[in-house]
Write a protein that holds these residues in place. Structure first.
Motif, mmCIF file in Angstrom:
data_model
loop_
_atom_site.group_PDB
_atom_site.id
_atom_site.type_symbol
_atom_site.label_atom_id
_atom_site.label_comp_id
_atom_site.label_asym_id
_atom_site.label_seq_id
_atom_site.Cartn_x
_atom_site.Cartn_y
_atom_site.Cartn_z
ATOM 1 N N SER A 91 -10.804 -23.750 -1.905
ATOM 2 C CA SER A 91 -10.652 -25.203 -1.829
ATOM 3 C C SER A 91 -9.631 -25.739 -2.823
ATOM 4 O O SER A 91 -9.220 -26.895 -2.728
ATOM 5 C CB SER A 91 -12.006 -25.887 -2.073
ATOM 6 O OG SER A 91 -12.425 -25.680 -3.415
ATOM 7 N N ARG A 138 -16.362 -32.469 -8.385
ATOM 8 C CA ARG A 138 -15.819 -33.468 -7.466
ATOM 9 C C ARG A 138 -16.855 -34.560 -7.168
ATOM 10 O O ARG A 138 -16.509 -35.717 -6.991
ATOM 11 C CB ARG A 138 -15.364 -32.772 -6.185
ATOM 12 C CG ARG A 138 -14.507 -33.629 -5.304
ATOM 13 C CD ARG A 138 -13.804 -32.856 -4.223
ATOM 14 N NE ARG A 138 -14.749 -32.071 -3.445
ATOM 15 C CZ ARG A 138 -14.408 -31.141 -2.587
ATOM 16 N NH1 ARG A 138 -13.143 -30.851 -2.387
ATOM 17 N NH2 ARG A 138 -15.326 -30.470 -1.914
ATOM 18 N N SER A 139 -18.132 -34.172 -7.157
ATOM 19 C CA SER A 139 -19.196 -35.133 -6.838
ATOM 20 C C SER A 139 -19.597 -36.017 -8.018
ATOM 21 O O SER A 139 -20.382 -36.944 -7.865
ATOM 22 C CB SER A 139 -20.431 -34.404 -6.305
ATOM 23 O OG SER A 139 -20.903 -33.485 -7.277
ATOM 24 N N THR A 177 -30.139 -36.108 -12.607
ATOM 25 C CA THR A 177 -30.722 -35.548 -11.380
ATOM 26 C C THR A 177 -32.007 -34.770 -11.639
ATOM 27 O O THR A 177 -32.757 -34.511 -10.708
ATOM 28 C CB THR A 177 -29.739 -34.606 -10.661
ATOM 29 O OG1 THR A 177 -29.530 -33.434 -11.470
ATOM 30 C CG2 THR A 177 -28.417 -35.301 -10.372
ATOM 31 N N ARG A 215 -25.232 -25.974 -6.524
ATOM 32 C CA ARG A 215 -25.030 -27.116 -5.632
ATOM 33 C C ARG A 215 -23.584 -27.602 -5.659
ATOM 34 O O ARG A 215 -22.948 -27.745 -4.614
ATOM 35 C CB ARG A 215 -25.980 -28.266 -5.980
ATOM 36 C CG ARG A 215 -25.754 -29.503 -5.079
ATOM 37 C CD ARG A 215 -26.758 -30.606 -5.332
ATOM 38 N NE ARG A 215 -26.720 -31.178 -6.658
ATOM 39 C CZ ARG A 215 -25.841 -32.099 -7.059
ATOM 40 N NH1 ARG A 215 -24.884 -32.532 -6.254
ATOM 41 N NH2 ARG A 215 -25.910 -32.584 -8.289
ATOM 42 N N VAL A 216 -23.044 -27.865 -6.851
ATOM 43 C CA VAL A 216 -21.691 -28.421 -6.910
ATOM 44 C C VAL A 216 -20.652 -27.394 -6.464
ATOM 45 O O VAL A 216 -19.670 -27.756 -5.804
ATOM 46 C CB VAL A 216 -21.343 -29.040 -8.288
ATOM 47 C CG1 VAL A 216 -22.274 -30.202 -8.615
ATOM 48 C CG2 VAL A 216 -21.313 -28.024 -9.396
ATOM 49 N N SER A 230 -21.176 -25.019 -4.229
ATOM 50 C CA SER A 230 -21.331 -24.938 -2.768
ATOM 51 C C SER A 230 -20.663 -26.132 -2.087
ATOM 52 O O SER A 230 -19.978 -25.982 -1.065
ATOM 53 C CB SER A 230 -22.814 -24.880 -2.375
ATOM 54 O OG SER A 230 -23.408 -23.696 -2.859
ATOM 55 N N GLU A 231 -20.870 -27.330 -2.650
ATOM 56 C CA GLU A 231 -20.253 -28.539 -2.090
ATOM 57 C C GLU A 231 -18.731 -28.419 -2.092
ATOM 58 O O GLU A 231 -18.073 -28.740 -1.105
ATOM 59 C CB GLU A 231 -20.665 -29.776 -2.891
ATOM 60 C CG GLU A 231 -22.102 -30.201 -2.689
ATOM 61 C CD GLU A 231 -22.560 -31.281 -3.675
ATOM 62 O OE1 GLU A 231 -23.724 -31.704 -3.541
ATOM 63 O OE2 GLU A 231 -21.785 -31.689 -4.565
ATOM 64 N N GLN A 232 -18.182 -27.941 -3.177
ATOM 65 C CA GLN A 232 -16.734 -27.848 -3.284
ATOM 66 C C GLN A 232 -16.165 -26.682 -2.494
ATOM 67 O O GLN A 232 -15.031 -26.746 -2.029
ATOM 68 C CB GLN A 232 -16.312 -27.782 -4.754
ATOM 69 C CG GLN A 232 -16.521 -29.116 -5.430
ATOM 70 C CD GLN A 232 -16.035 -29.191 -6.858
ATOM 71 O OE1 GLN A 232 -16.649 -29.857 -7.656
ATOM 72 N NE2 GLN A 232 -14.944 -28.531 -7.193
ATOM 73 N N GLN A 233 -16.937 -25.639 -2.316
ATOM 74 C CA GLN A 233 -16.494 -24.476 -1.552
ATOM 75 C C GLN A 233 -16.621 -24.735 -0.054
ATOM 76 O O GLN A 233 -15.902 -24.154 0.738
ATOM 77 C CB GLN A 233 -17.314 -23.243 -1.951
ATOM 78 C CG GLN A 233 -16.939 -21.957 -1.254
ATOM 79 C CD GLN A 233 -15.555 -21.455 -1.612
ATOM 80 O OE1 GLN A 233 -14.924 -21.904 -2.554
ATOM 81 N NE2 GLN A 233 -15.070 -20.496 -0.844
ATOM 82 N N GLY A 234 -17.566 -25.592 0.323
ATOM 83 C CA GLY A 234 -17.831 -25.836 1.734
ATOM 84 C C GLY A 234 -18.641 -24.724 2.360
ATOM 85 O O GLY A 234 -18.722 -24.590 3.577
#
Length: 113
Positions: free
Chosen positions: A48, A68-69, A86, A96-97, A99-103
């Motif tokens: 990414s 990014r989040s 959180t 989590r972060v 995974s979100e950025q990797q997609g």
């Protein structure tokens, strides 16, 4: 506990945590690079082109994660780091972060930090 002892405990916890993350990154199947410059660990997700940055914040005795989040502040609560917003522990937050950025799912398998 004295301020000096508290600072020493914090410094030891940060160092141990950053080493554990580096070891987990070395063993992860996802294509990520990392670079550590003293108190800052920068993780670059090759697919990414994004980064997650962990930094030591000695003045407030926190570990900050910039993704990014958003930005996350973690306090050390034996036995590990907890996000002040959180409530996630560090392994959960990082997975989590990333995974979100990797997609795609990323698991560093940090377990208890």
């Amino acid at each position: 506990m004295t301020q000096a002892a508290s600072q020493a405990t914090y410094n030891a916890a940060i160092e141990q945590t950053l080493i554990a993350i580096e070891d987990a990154l070395d063993n992860c199947d996802v294509d990520m690079d990392y670079e550590r410059a003293d108190a800052v660990l920068t993780i670059t997700l090759e697919d990414s082109g994004t980064q997650v940055i962990l930094s030591r914040q000695s003045a407030v005795q926190e570990l900050w994660v910039a993704a990014r989040s958003g930005g996350y502040h973690l306090k050390f609560e034996n036995p590990g780091w907890k996000c002040t917003t959180t409530g996630e522990d560090l392994p959960t937050l990082l997975d989590r972060v990333l995974s979100e950025q990797q997609g795609a799912p990323v698991s560093l398998a940090l377990g208890a930090d």
